[in-house]
Design an enzyme around this catalytic site. Structure first.
Site, PDB file in Angstrom:
ATOM      1  N   ARG A  29       0.844  -1.194   0.000  1.00  0.00           N
ATOM      2  CA  ARG A  29       0.000   0.000   0.000  1.00  0.00           C
ATOM      3  C   ARG A  29       0.881   1.246   0.000  1.00  0.00           C
ATOM      4  O   ARG A  29       2.107   1.168   0.091  1.00  0.00           O
ATOM      5  CB  ARG A  29      -0.904   0.019   1.231  1.00  0.00           C
ATOM      6  N   TYR A 175      11.627   6.978  16.934  1.00  0.00           N
ATOM      7  CA  TYR A 175      11.502   6.944  15.469  1.00  0.00           C
ATOM      8  C   TYR A 175      12.602   7.792  14.839  1.00  0.00           C
ATOM      9  O   TYR A 175      13.265   7.363  13.887  1.00  0.00           O
ATOM     10  CB  TYR A 175      10.119   7.449  15.065  1.00  0.00           C
ATOM     11  N   LYS A 179      15.655   6.492  12.231  1.00  0.00           N
ATOM     12  CA  LYS A 179      15.832   7.010  10.877  1.00  0.00           C
ATOM     13  C   LYS A 179      17.177   7.710  10.706  1.00  0.00           C
ATOM     14  O   LYS A 179      17.792   7.637   9.641  1.00  0.00           O
ATOM     15  CB  LYS A 179      14.683   7.957  10.527  1.00  0.00           C
TER      16      LYS A 179
END
Length: 272
Positions: A29, A175, A179
């Site tokens: 998706r 997060y 990253k």
């Protein structure tokens, strides 16, 4: 198990030369699906992985098959590093040599909140997928690329990190850390793989309208539309990221490796 949709050579779109196989993580998706479609449209056969087979997987299979390229789905939790080798072997066996890896799969924090409330379990979950899993899958694909040298093909590893590899958001600190670490990992791969003819690129999206950003859509939209966040005053779309990846994967920017491409409507520009 996986699903391989075969298309005969006579059914392929005229004028498209197969460029090898693109392996896309998180392809069922959103940005991942857009990348699958973009690369199929540019002549790649597509292997994509995601957690489990569902209706969205079937939709991606159908949409990519309609482009005239072969496509196959392989279930994989990329945090399960013990499964990487087997999946890469199946992709190579069923579709052919991997010429492009797109590291798109990633997860967000479970709950946005105070950095000081971050749990070890949450930190480990984010690093396990976004950094550790992506690092070791990249290693596995790089080994496969080196083992089967294909000098006639443009070969690349393209990783989607985040604006949060640089921009601080304390409410999702783990997060950001995952990253930022991934960004450095890709630069190290770029140096290691340069002599092998494999280019490594990093894409840092800004605010892209996907399921992952649905929970902050109402919060950020007024600032986006006013230009306070993005000078272009609009949300990005998955196709914006996919188009950039298509350019890199086909060698459209040949004098580049280890470089960072900010695709965020100007969001990444430091301003007063």
């Amino acid at each position: 198990m996986h699903n391989l949709v075969e298309v005969s050579p006579t059914d392929r779109k005229a004028g498209i030369n197969t460029r090898g196989v693109a392996l896309v993580t998180g392809g069922r998706r959103g940005i991942g699906r857009a990348v699958c479609l973009e690369l199929a449209g540019r002549g790649f056969d597509i292997g994509f992985v995601d957690l489990a087979h569902d209706d969205k997987v079937d939709e991606t299979l159908s949409l990519v098959a309609a482009t005239g390229q072969r496509v196959a789905f392989f279930p994989l939790d990329i945090s399960r590093t013990d499964q990487h080798s087997a999946v890469v072997e199946r992709v190579t066996r069923d579709l052919g040599a991997i010429s492009c890896l797109v590291n798109n799969a990633g997860i967000q924090v479970s709950i946005r909140g105070d950095l000081l409330d971050t749990t070890e379990a949450e930190f480990d979950r984010l690093v396990g997928v976004n950094l550790r899993g992506t690092f070791f899958l990249t290693r596995e694909v790089a080994r496969a690329m080196i083992a089967e040298a294909r000098p006639e093909m443009v070969r690349s590893i393209i990783t989607i990190t985040s604006a949060n590899a640089h921009l601080v958001s304390p409410e999702k600190g783990a997060y950001c850390v995952s990253k930022a670490g991934l960004s450095m990992a890709m630069q190290t791969f770029a140096v290691r793989l340069a002599d092998e003819g494999i280019r490594v690129h990093e894409i840092r999206p800004g605010l892209i309208e996907t399921d992952m950003t649905a929970d902050v859509y109402e919060r950020y939209s007024p600032s986006i539309e006013s230009g306070a966040i993005c000078p272009l005053k609009s949300w990005g779309q998955p196709s914006d990221i996919a188009g950039a990846i298509g350019t890199l994967a086909t060698g459209g920017i040949p004098y580049s490796t280890g470089d960072i491409y900010n695709i965020g409507g100007g969001m990444h520009i430091p301003r007063l």
